[in-house]
Design an enzyme around this catalytic site. Sequence first.
Site, mmCIF file in Angstrom:
data_model
loop_
_atom_site.group_PDB
_atom_site.id
_atom_site.type_symbol
_atom_site.label_atom_id
_atom_site.label_comp_id
_atom_site.label_asym_id
_atom_site.label_seq_id
_atom_site.Cartn_x
_atom_site.Cartn_y
_atom_site.Cartn_z
ATOM 1 N N GLU A 500 -28.049 26.655 -24.010
ATOM 2 C CA GLU A 500 -28.977 26.586 -22.262
ATOM 3 C C GLU A 500 -30.028 26.176 -23.536
ATOM 4 O OE1 GLU A 500 -28.692 28.719 -19.065
ATOM 5 O OE2 GLU A 500 -26.647 28.344 -18.962
ATOM 6 N N GLY A 501 -30.383 25.633 -23.944
ATOM 7 C CA GLY A 501 -31.956 25.546 -24.751
ATOM 8 C C GLY A 501 -31.842 26.113 -25.602
#
Length: 823
Positions: A500-501
């Site tokens: 997620e990043g």
Amino acid sequence: MLWLILSLSVATILSAYAGVKLRTWSIISASILLAFTLFSPIHWALLALSWLLLLGIIIPLNTPALRQQYLTRYLLDAYLQMIPRLSPTEQIALDAGTVGWEGELFSGKPKWKQLLKRRTPELTLEERAFLDNQCEQLCSMLDEWQICHVDADMTPETWDYMKRERFFGMIIPKQYGGLGFSALAHRAVLQKVGGMSAVAGSTIAVPNSLGPAELLLHYGTEEQKNHYLPRLAVGDEIPCFGLTGPTAGSDATSIPDRGIVCMGEWQGQRVLGMRLTFDKRYITLAPIATVVGLAFRLYDPEGLLGEVEDIGITLALIPRDVKGIEIGRRHLPLNSPFMNGPIRGQDIFVPIDTLIGGPPMAGQGWRMLVECLSVGRAISLPSNNTGAAKLASLSTGAYARIRHQFNMPIGRFEGVEEAMARIAGRTYAASALSKMTAIAVDQGEKPSVPSAIAKYHATEKARQVISDAMDIHAGKAVILGPRNYLGRAWQVAPMSITVEGANILTRSMMIFGQGAIRCHPYVLKELQAAQLPDQRERLEKFDRLLFQHLGHSIGNACRALFMGMGSGHFSAVPSDRKTGRYYRKLSRYAAAFGLVADVTMLTFGGKLKQKERISGRLGDVLSQLYIGSAMLKRFEDQGRPAADQPILAWAFHACVYDIQEALRGVLNNFPNRWMAAMLKLIVFPLGARERRPNDRLGHKVASLLMAPSETRDRLTDGVYKTASPGHVIGAMEALLPEVIAAEPLARKVDKAVRQGELTGETYALRIQQAQQTNLLSKKEAELLLDVHARSMEIIAVDDFDDDELRAATSTRLSKQTGRKKAA
């Protein structure tokens, strides 16, 4: 004359400090000069020169037409040359989120009463009952050793239970058969389950985060909602979402996966649809998914949907059984066997109504993703990692009291105390942070910047907590087996850092990169004003914003300087004697951050996007300001418990020290050395005086972890503590009070052994001698023997026959070989 100059200077500084308007400052300055004109012996020529200089400043500044004609229009031209060129995807990301408390921090003058007045929601009776019953039951069913080492999966009974109790439908409203839980309850469930098992936590998090359910709720057609949501809620459909591919990871907008709008055959009819080619990897739940969410770039070369050929990133929902999809193989992420694997497809055809939201939402995929991602990212990873940190704190405190070396609990050694203080302080901070972001979601925000802060810092703090816990447990944590409750958490910690990043990207590009534009009180408005098509309107609006911005920056400079010199006592903060100084420190550093951020943006302009070290350090300042605010909010919401003060103090001093060091890092690497020197003088007028938490405070914090108390309960609230079969941490919690009760008796026995009064070869014989000599009563002897036996069981580690470690692997390899031969 010197008094006149001094009076005007003081009036200007105080006006800037208070943030008064330009016109008000002009009236104050003119009044001072008028008073000196009427009542002082200054020569008329000097007075005339003073009036000439003052009026030469205040008249143009207070006359917009003059100001715009002779100053602002030149500044606007320069501004247009230096501002960053925002791509459409960057613009969408900026427009997607909302601004909450982080905007107050960016202003440099946070309104603390506004933060403290925010209502903190409570779990409903239904949500609390779910945590006390269904979550407790699920946690009792989870055996991480069996899941990870033996079966490479949760048991069928566990899967059935999660589906039946709608763990996959927490975010789905009740009207569609889901639980309809709040974000706070969502956080509480993931914290409890994720702390026990990363496999179960990940499995529950994905359907309730960025996935088909969230996207359908916001953008799906009524037909899609009515068909899929009830089935997703009870696990009849298992979703996955394919975004990441071999060449598009953090740079998700560069996905090469494509769809071509065309006519084709579907269930015996010729319909409008798409031919999709894609290659995705790292997709959680993909091996068992029945419905696949997919992101791809859509093209319409024949104009079947409209005149645009490159429509853009688009999202679709595709049944697993569509011919041509390759799905089912698994990745093995750091030996944590949650369902994760690749998805591939080559020239597969699906009808156009598989687009989420139908054809009108074609090309809107990036907007849909970023709007939903900020909500999911604010909850899933921060909650799972907070649960892991809390469980590590709980277990480490108990183990450090139970485990003895050199005839004393290992938690009494100063080196261990140092690590335990870090564990408690970081857990306190991570918990406050994850709760504040979840509450923001419940209050209707789409916290794009706070979600990035929460994702980065909750996962980093959990990794640090688990690292210290591993050091304290030593060999107990290294030897894997059913008795090991830390090793798997240590293994999987990098996964949360990555997904997620990736954390490096999140810190160096997202937190300040988005915050500088989205959260600043003027920057985004100035960008928008500079792009207005009407020249007159553009100049007038930019002029107004520019001078408001200048006043804002000057005010931050004055506040940073005066509060840095110790005058923060006059700032408006909550008046509690113990925590008032914490609010003042954050107010001081918020002003300093606002000033340094403004000067940095002015210095680098559009090149700031490439200055990731500078951006990362400024992101650290913003993050720590937000975390410090979250900790103070938590302390207030819990009624300012005096017993929690040492943990708050430790965490807060660590927080402001990190702020100081991040600001120093920015200024030490600032390209303009003259400007850097001036900023240092303003930001640190008395030098860098923040210090890490001291040893005495660390001792108090470590002691709180090693004994049952309300403070320890609040710190580790919401994790699974039940002494169920196989749950070593639950057994330790049950044993801890008895260990403490037995310590005075153990010291009596140790003293007698040192004096030669007890000579038994084994512990049991020595206790028997102590009872026979009336050193211990029968009840005391029984307590010591029971505590000793249970303690030895706690500190024990597992060992295996060689065949036990080989058997599972050999069996699986044999099955794979058999499948290959059959094929």
